[in-house]
Every structure is written in C-alpha cells, then in structure tokens.
Enzyme design. Structure first.
Site, PDB file in Angstrom:
ATOM      1  N   LYS A 115    -144.341 -29.531  71.675  1.00 38.29           N
ATOM      2  CA  LYS A 115    -143.082 -30.266  71.469  1.00 38.29           C
ATOM      3  C   LYS A 115    -142.311 -30.459  72.763  1.00 38.29           C
ATOM      4  O   LYS A 115    -141.656 -31.485  72.947  1.00 38.29           O
ATOM      5  CB  LYS A 115    -142.213 -29.559  70.427  1.00 38.29           C
ATOM      6  CG  LYS A 115    -142.800 -29.690  69.041  1.00 38.29           C
ATOM      7  CD  LYS A 115    -141.782 -29.524  67.951  1.00 38.29           C
ATOM      8  CE  LYS A 115    -142.405 -29.914  66.618  1.00 38.29           C
ATOM      9  NZ  LYS A 115    -141.568 -29.665  65.490  1.00 38.29           N
ATOM     10  N   LYS A 198    -152.806 -33.730  64.737  1.00 34.83           N
ATOM     11  CA  LYS A 198    -152.240 -33.343  63.438  1.00 34.83           C
ATOM     12  C   LYS A 198    -151.375 -34.463  62.856  1.00 34.83           C
ATOM     13  O   LYS A 198    -150.643 -35.122  63.618  1.00 34.83           O
ATOM     14  CB  LYS A 198    -151.368 -32.093  63.680  1.00 34.83           C
ATOM     15  CG  LYS A 198    -150.821 -31.441  62.447  1.00 34.83           C
ATOM     16  CD  LYS A 198    -149.911 -30.278  62.825  1.00 34.83           C
ATOM     17  CE  LYS A 198    -148.496 -30.734  63.097  1.00 34.83           C
ATOM     18  NZ  LYS A 198    -147.439 -29.960  62.443  1.00 34.83           N
ATOM     19  N   LYS A 201    -144.608 -35.427  61.141  1.00 35.53           N
ATOM     20  CA  LYS A 201    -143.416 -36.219  60.803  1.00 35.53           C
ATOM     21  C   LYS A 201    -142.885 -36.938  62.031  1.00 35.53           C
ATOM     22  O   LYS A 201    -142.343 -38.019  61.942  1.00 35.53           O
ATOM     23  CB  LYS A 201    -142.287 -35.304  60.321  1.00 35.53           C
ATOM     24  CG  LYS A 201    -142.538 -34.575  59.043  1.00 35.53           C
ATOM     25  CD  LYS A 201    -141.217 -34.006  58.543  1.00 35.53           C
ATOM     26  CE  LYS A 201    -141.394 -32.677  57.854  1.00 35.53           C
ATOM     27  NZ  LYS A 201    -141.228 -31.534  58.747  1.00 35.53           N
TER      28      LYS A 201
HETATM   29  N1  AQP Z   1    -150.791 -32.007  59.270  1.00 32.55           N
HETATM   30  C1  AQP Z   1    -150.585 -30.932  58.522  1.00 32.55           C
HETATM   31  N2  AQP Z   1    -151.571 -30.415  57.763  1.00 32.55           N
HETATM   32  C2  AQP Z   1    -151.375 -29.314  56.993  1.00 32.55           C
HETATM   33  N3  AQP Z   1    -150.182 -28.672  56.914  1.00 32.55           N
HETATM   34  C3  AQP Z   1    -149.163 -29.163  57.652  1.00 32.55           C
HETATM   35  N4  AQP Z   1    -147.880 -28.774  57.801  1.00 32.55           N
HETATM   36  C4  AQP Z   1    -147.247 -29.600  58.667  1.00 32.55           C
HETATM   37  N5  AQP Z   1    -148.100 -30.547  59.101  1.00 32.55           N
HETATM   38  C5  AQP Z   1    -149.298 -30.297  58.491  1.00 32.55           C
HETATM   39  C6  AQP Z   1    -147.268 -27.640  57.104  1.00 32.55           C
HETATM   40  O1  AQP Z   1    -146.113 -28.118  56.425  1.00 32.55           O
HETATM   41  C7  AQP Z   1    -145.137 -27.078  56.389  1.00 32.55           C
HETATM   42  C8  AQP Z   1    -143.796 -27.592  56.816  1.00 32.55           C
HETATM   43  O2  AQP Z   1    -143.815 -28.046  58.116  1.00 32.55           O
HETATM   44  P1  AQP Z   1    -142.468 -28.239  58.911  1.00 32.55           P
HETATM   45  O3  AQP Z   1    -141.501 -29.034  58.151  1.00 32.55           O
HETATM   46  O4  AQP Z   1    -141.988 -26.929  59.408  1.00 32.55           O
HETATM   47  O5  AQP Z   1    -142.882 -29.088  60.130  1.00 32.55           O
HETATM   48  P2  AQP Z   1    -144.028 -28.936  61.162  1.00 32.55           P
HETATM   49  O6  AQP Z   1    -144.966 -27.811  60.929  1.00 32.55           O
HETATM   50  O7  AQP Z   1    -143.444 -28.949  62.489  1.00 32.55           O
HETATM   51  O8  AQP Z   1    -144.789 -30.215  60.762  1.00 32.55           O
HETATM   52  P3  AQP Z   1    -144.569 -31.697  61.060  1.00 32.55           P
HETATM   53  O9  AQP Z   1    -144.599 -32.427  59.790  1.00 32.55           O
HETATM   54  O10 AQP Z   1    -145.593 -32.057  62.049  1.00 32.55           O
HETATM   55  O11 AQP Z   1    -143.127 -31.879  61.650  1.00 32.55           O
HETATM   56  P4  AQP Z   1    -142.695 -32.270  63.096  1.00 32.55           P
HETATM   57  O12 AQP Z   1    -143.390 -33.520  63.427  1.00 32.55           O
HETATM   58  O13 AQP Z   1    -141.206 -32.439  62.954  1.00 32.55           O
HETATM   59  O14 AQP Z   1    -143.089 -31.146  63.981  1.00 32.55           O
HETATM   60  C9  AQP Z   1    -145.660 -25.944  57.278  1.00 32.55           C
HETATM   61  O15 AQP Z   1    -146.193 -24.936  56.456  1.00 32.55           O
HETATM   62  C10 AQP Z   1    -146.742 -26.596  58.065  1.00 32.55           C
HETATM   63  O16 AQP Z   1    -147.761 -25.680  58.434  1.00 32.55           O
END
Ligand code: AQP
Length: 337
Positions: A115, A198, A201
């Site tokens: 990040k 991955k 979001k």
């Molecule tokens: N691509 C993925 N595959 C499987 N699990 C995933 N998780 C996130 N992306 C994937 C799981 O979703 C839960 C919540 O995640 P979060 O809201 O804490 O955000 P994150 O892990 O940082 O995921 P994002 O969606 O990629 O958000 P951004 O882009 O904002 O960083 C967690 O249990 C995570 O493991």
C-alpha cells in the site's frame, strides 16, 4: 468460550474476493458453530489509514453492515458494530500492544509495503501501525478464531505473536492465541485483469473486480472482458498451473457452485472460454443478485441498520470493557481506590 472476530473496511464496495474469501465463510461458521460467539466489525478506523470522503464514510459503514446481513449474518446471532463506536477501547488497547510490538516485525508486513509502495517515507503512521490496531481489535474481545482471506494471514500471525509477548511479559495465559481460519478454495481471488494480482477494492480499474452491487449486465460484461489465455480449458487441475487467469475463473466458479475445482475442470475440460464465461456469468448473477437486492432493501431503512449497529456497539463494549480493565490491572496502572 470460543469467540470469532473479523471485520471489513468501509472502503468502496465489497467485491467477490471479500465475499468468497471471508464473508461467505463467516456465514458458514455462524451456521455451523452455534455455540461460538460471533463478532463482526465494520473497521472504519482502519479505513481512515488512507483518506476517506467524510460525507460518505458513515454511509459506507451502513452499506458494509447491510452486506453482512444480506450475505446471511444474523444480527440476533452475531454482534455487528462499527469499530469507531467502541473506538476509545480499541485505540487504548492498541497503544498498550504497540509498546510490545517490534518494529522489525512490522517492517515485514507485506500489506504496508504494497500500500505504501515507493512512497513509504511519506506514508502515515496509521498505515504502518495498522496490524497493531488489528491485533487490538481481535484481542480486545479475546477472540479464539479469526476468519480472513489469505492476504490477512500475516496480520493474524502478528496478533498471535503480540498476544504471546503480552502473556509472557505478565506471566499469565491471559490472551487466547487466536487461530486464523482460512477456509475454502477461494482464499485469494485474483483480479479479472491480471491473474497475478489480488482482486482489490482500491485497484484503479473497476473492471478488475465484481462488486457485490454490480447488476447482471455489468457482471456479464466484466466476465466477458476478463483476461484469459488463448488455450482451451485443461483436462486436469494440474493443467491450470502457469495459467493464473484460467485458474482464477475456475476457482471462482468452484467456490460459487460449491463444487471442487476438479469437478469444474471435468465439466469444462477442453471447452473454450467463450463457452465457459457465459456459464460463469450466469452462476455469479444467480448467487449475487439476491444479496444485492437485500442490501438495497436494507439501505432503504437506515434506521433499522443504525439500530442494529448501536445495539451491536453496546454488546461489544460490554465484552471489551472488563477485558481492557484486566489488561490495565496486569500492566499495573494506578486505579481509583
Ligand atoms: N481478493 C481477495 N480474495 C480473498 N479474500 C479477500 N479479502 C480481501 N480481498 C480478498 C478478505 O476480505 C476481508 C476484508 O478485507 P478488508 O476490507 O480488510 O480489505 P483488504 O484486505 O485490504 O482487501 P481489499 O478489498 O483489497 O481492500 P483494499 O483495496 O482497500 O486494500 C479480509 O478477510 C480479507 O482477507
């Protein structure tokens, strides 16, 4: 008492990765482990580690709560609450845990590296300390199990480490050493544009992910344009090796249909993507559309969501307060006689 804790950030809309990697498993766990306590947080204090639109944060928090409920989390069985509503306790425990977290360990966290990118010097302390807040989230409720996607495993391992350090320092088995629960085949759903990244979001291209709020046409369009390779689908699961995009689409199909990857590969062996993709779209729409409709209905009555969040916050605070009190006693702080 076995206690499950997990959360999602109210940053943008939830996507298929969040659903298959985490939310779907929470629902399965809720239904299979009725004797456990279930706590699902909307981690808005994590969300602000990168700037958020102040006019949208509360709405996004309600939307994530609506997604939890629409996916099958039952507010009667589980506590659903926004982290900031118990933020004083989360932040306080974070500080105590920060005093026993080694910088060397934080430096190894891959999410910070991803990040912060090349601008690590300019990244905020909050982004760097994110895993310590996550440890506080989990330990404040003395959780025993933490269901997450593969990408969060490293943070849960850090939590285990911090819990052990605390227990060792105060010579008491006070904190449970929480288990990461990484379930199913779709523990890491990949981008539709690049099977080595991955699904996320915050990725720039909306075409890289399927949002839980996408309508049927948008889903079909995103899957139609998903990156693939020129070969037909393989005859065996081993044939997916070195074909990240094909492996990802098969994994998604398997997770949504409740089949194994081997069963899906057997069904589509030797077929072209042009034949497979419409089937995948159909399946995705069938699974997501009812959830999207329920989310929309729930968002029409935000008073009900607010009631669920407020009651969840009260219940969460009631669990956390004595745990934090004991932590302070163990540290040895002055106490009003
Ligand atoms: N691509 C993925 N595959 C499987 N699990 C995933 N998780 C996130 N992306 C994937 C799981 O979703 C839960 C919540 O995640 P979060 O809201 O804490 O955000 P994150 O892990 O940082 O995921 P994002 O969606 O990629 O958000 P951004 O882009 O904002 O960083 C967690 O249990 C995570 O493991």
């Amino acid at each position: 008492m076995k206690r499950i804790f997990s959360g999602m950030q109210p940053t943008h809309q939830l996507h298929l990765g969040n659903y298959l990697g985490a939310l779907k498993n929470w629902v399965d766990l809720q239904n299979k482990t009725a004797n456990f306590e279930h706590i699902y947080c909307v981690v808005d204090m994590h969300a602000i580690t990168v700037p958020q639109d102040t006019t949208l944060l509360a709405k996004a928090t309600r939307e994530i709560a609506a997604a939890y409920i629409a996916a099958g989390i039952d507010p009667k069985k589980a506590i659903i609450f926004p982290q900031s509503a118990v933020g004083d306790l989360h932040a306080e425990l974070m500080w105590y845990l920060a005093t026993m977290t080694q910088i060397g360990k934080l430096n190894r966290m891959t999410q910070f590296k991803d990040k912060a990118g090349k601008n690590a010097e300019k990244a905020g302390l909050g982004l760097y300390a994110y895993p310590v807040l996550m440890a506080a989230d989990i330990l404040l409720y003395n959780a025993t199990h933490v269901p997450v996607g593969e990408d969060q495993k490293q943070h849960v391992e850090l939590t285990r480490d911090v819990a052990s350090t605390f227990n060792h320092r105060f010579d008491r088995e006070f904190f449970n050493i929480p288990e990461p629960v990484i379930m199913g085949d779709a523990t890491r759903v990949m981008s539709l544009r690049d099977g080595t990244q991955k699904m996320s979001k915050s990725a720039e291209s909306d075409m890289s992910r399927i949002n839980l709020t996408d309508d049927a046409d948008t889903i079909a369009d995103k899957i139609k344009r998903a990156k693939t390779d020129p070969n037909p689908l393989p005859e065996t699961v081993e044939g997916l090796e070195g074909r990240p995009e094909a492996a990802n689409l098969i994994t998604i199909y398997a997770a949504l249909s409740g089949q194994t990857k081997a069963q899906v590969v057997a069904e589509f062996a030797g077929k072209q993507f042009s034949e497979f993709k419409p089937k995948l779209s159909e399946l995705t729409v069938t699974k997501i559309a009812p959830m999207t409709a329920t989310m929309r209905d729930l968002m029409k009555d935000t008073a009900e969501i607010d009631r669920i969040l407020a009651s969840g916050a009260d219940r969460a605070r009631a669990i956390a307060t004595p745990i934090l009190g004991e932590v302070k006693d163990l540290i040895g702080f002055w106490k009003k006689p």
